[in-house]
Design a protein around this motif. Structure first.
Motif, PDB file in Angstrom:
ATOM      1  N   ARG A  50       0.820  -1.216   0.000  1.00 46.86           N
ATOM      2  CA  ARG A  50       0.000   0.000   0.000  1.00 46.86           C
ATOM      3  C   ARG A  50       0.852   1.264   0.000  1.00 46.86           C
ATOM      4  NH1 ARG A  50      -5.308   0.858   1.351  1.00 46.86           N
ATOM      5  NH2 ARG A  50      -5.403  -1.273   2.127  1.00 46.86           N
ATOM      6  N   LYS A  51       1.932   1.284   0.787  1.00 48.34           N
ATOM      7  CA  LYS A  51       2.779   2.485   0.857  1.00 48.34           C
ATOM      8  C   LYS A  51       3.303   2.862  -0.532  1.00 48.34           C
ATOM      9  CE  LYS A  51       5.459   3.021   4.366  1.00 48.34           C
ATOM     10  NZ  LYS A  51       5.018   4.159   5.158  1.00 48.34           N
ATOM     11  N   VAL A  52       3.714   1.867  -1.296  1.00 48.70           N
ATOM     12  CA  VAL A  52       4.249   2.130  -2.635  1.00 48.70           C
ATOM     13  C   VAL A  52       3.140   2.658  -3.545  1.00 48.70           C
ATOM     14  CG1 VAL A  52       5.374   1.103  -4.649  1.00 48.70           C
ATOM     15  CG2 VAL A  52       6.060   0.415  -2.351  1.00 48.70           C
ATOM     16  N   ARG A  53       1.970   2.054  -3.473  1.00 45.79           N
ATOM     17  CA  ARG A  53       0.843   2.529  -4.291  1.00 45.79           C
ATOM     18  C   ARG A  53       0.475   3.960  -3.914  1.00 45.79           C
ATOM     19  NH1 ARG A  53      -1.339  -2.623  -2.932  1.00 45.79           N
ATOM     20  NH2 ARG A  53      -2.953  -1.590  -1.690  1.00 45.79           N
ATOM     21  N   PRO A  89       3.342  11.657  -4.278  1.00 49.44           N
ATOM     22  CA  PRO A  89       4.723  11.461  -3.823  1.00 49.44           C
ATOM     23  C   PRO A  89       5.122  12.212  -2.553  1.00 49.44           C
ATOM     24  CG  PRO A  89       4.685  12.959  -5.675  1.00 49.44           C
ATOM     25  CD  PRO A  89       3.271  12.465  -5.489  1.00 49.44           C
ATOM     26  N   ARG A  90       4.215  12.963  -1.953  1.00 50.12           N
ATOM     27  CA  ARG A  90       4.557  13.689  -0.722  1.00 50.12           C
ATOM     28  C   ARG A  90       4.669  12.698   0.437  1.00 50.12           C
ATOM     29  NH1 ARG A  90      -0.151  17.658  -0.140  1.00 50.12           N
ATOM     30  NH2 ARG A  90      -1.169  15.777  -0.889  1.00 50.12           N
ATOM     31  N   VAL A  91       5.760  12.834   1.212  1.00 52.37           N
ATOM     32  CA  VAL A  91       5.989  11.941   2.350  1.00 52.37           C
ATOM     33  C   VAL A  91       6.522  12.733   3.532  1.00 52.37           C
ATOM     34  CG1 VAL A  91       6.406   9.857   0.983  1.00 52.37           C
ATOM     35  CG2 VAL A  91       8.324  11.351   1.560  1.00 52.37           C
ATOM     36  N   LEU A 143      13.230   4.064  -1.652  1.00 50.37           N
ATOM     37  CA  LEU A 143      12.612   5.325  -2.044  1.00 50.37           C
ATOM     38  C   LEU A 143      13.588   6.459  -1.756  1.00 50.37           C
ATOM     39  CD1 LEU A 143       9.068   4.831  -0.442  1.00 50.37           C
ATOM     40  CD2 LEU A 143       9.870   4.120  -2.685  1.00 50.37           C
ATOM     41  N   THR A 144      13.845   7.282  -2.746  1.00 53.05           N
ATOM     42  CA  THR A 144      14.716   8.446  -2.575  1.00 53.05           C
ATOM     43  C   THR A 144      13.824   9.667  -2.377  1.00 53.05           C
ATOM     44  OG1 THR A 144      16.388   7.456  -4.002  1.00 53.05           O
ATOM     45  CG2 THR A 144      16.556   9.829  -3.613  1.00 53.05           C
ATOM     46  N   ILE A 145      14.090  10.411  -1.312  1.00 53.82           N
ATOM     47  CA  ILE A 145      13.257  11.563  -0.951  1.00 53.82           C
ATOM     48  C   ILE A 145      14.044  12.856  -1.152  1.00 53.82           C
ATOM     49  CG2 ILE A 145      12.011  12.703   0.932  1.00 53.82           C
ATOM     50  CD1 ILE A 145      11.715   9.894   2.200  1.00 53.82           C
TER      51      ILE A 145
END
Length: 86
Positions: free
Chosen positions: A5-8, A14-16, A73-75
């Motif tokens: 779910r997190k990836v979807r 894309p905000r985290v 994941l690159t932020i």
């Protein structure tokens, strides 16, 4: 992991936000808000194994099976906050 779910959610928006706390003083933390700019599977399995060695002292146990596709994941940070301000 791929398909989770997190990836979807990140693919949709894309905000985290990530918060890292000091385990000895939970009022001392860093908060990072930003956007995921890359999702890569290359080296994902190596990365989780490296973290397991660091924090568990042994290889990653692969609870869901070795066929899992681990993602990195690159932020790109937009805002970083450290509290308490000293």
């Amino acid at each position: 992991m791929e398909g989770f779910r997190k990836v979807r959610n990140v693919e949709r928006d894309p905000r985290v936000s990530v918060i890292v706390t000091d385990p000895d003083d939970v009022t001392d933390y860093y908060s990072v808000k930003g956007r995921v700019i890359d999702v890569a599977s290359k080296s994902g399995a190596d990365h989780i194994d490296e973290l397991a060695h660091k924090y568990l002292g042994r290889p990653y146990p692969w609870f869901g099976g070795r066929d899992q596709v681990r993602l990195i994941l690159t932020i790109a940070p937009d805002k970083i906050v450290h509290a308490p301000h000293r």
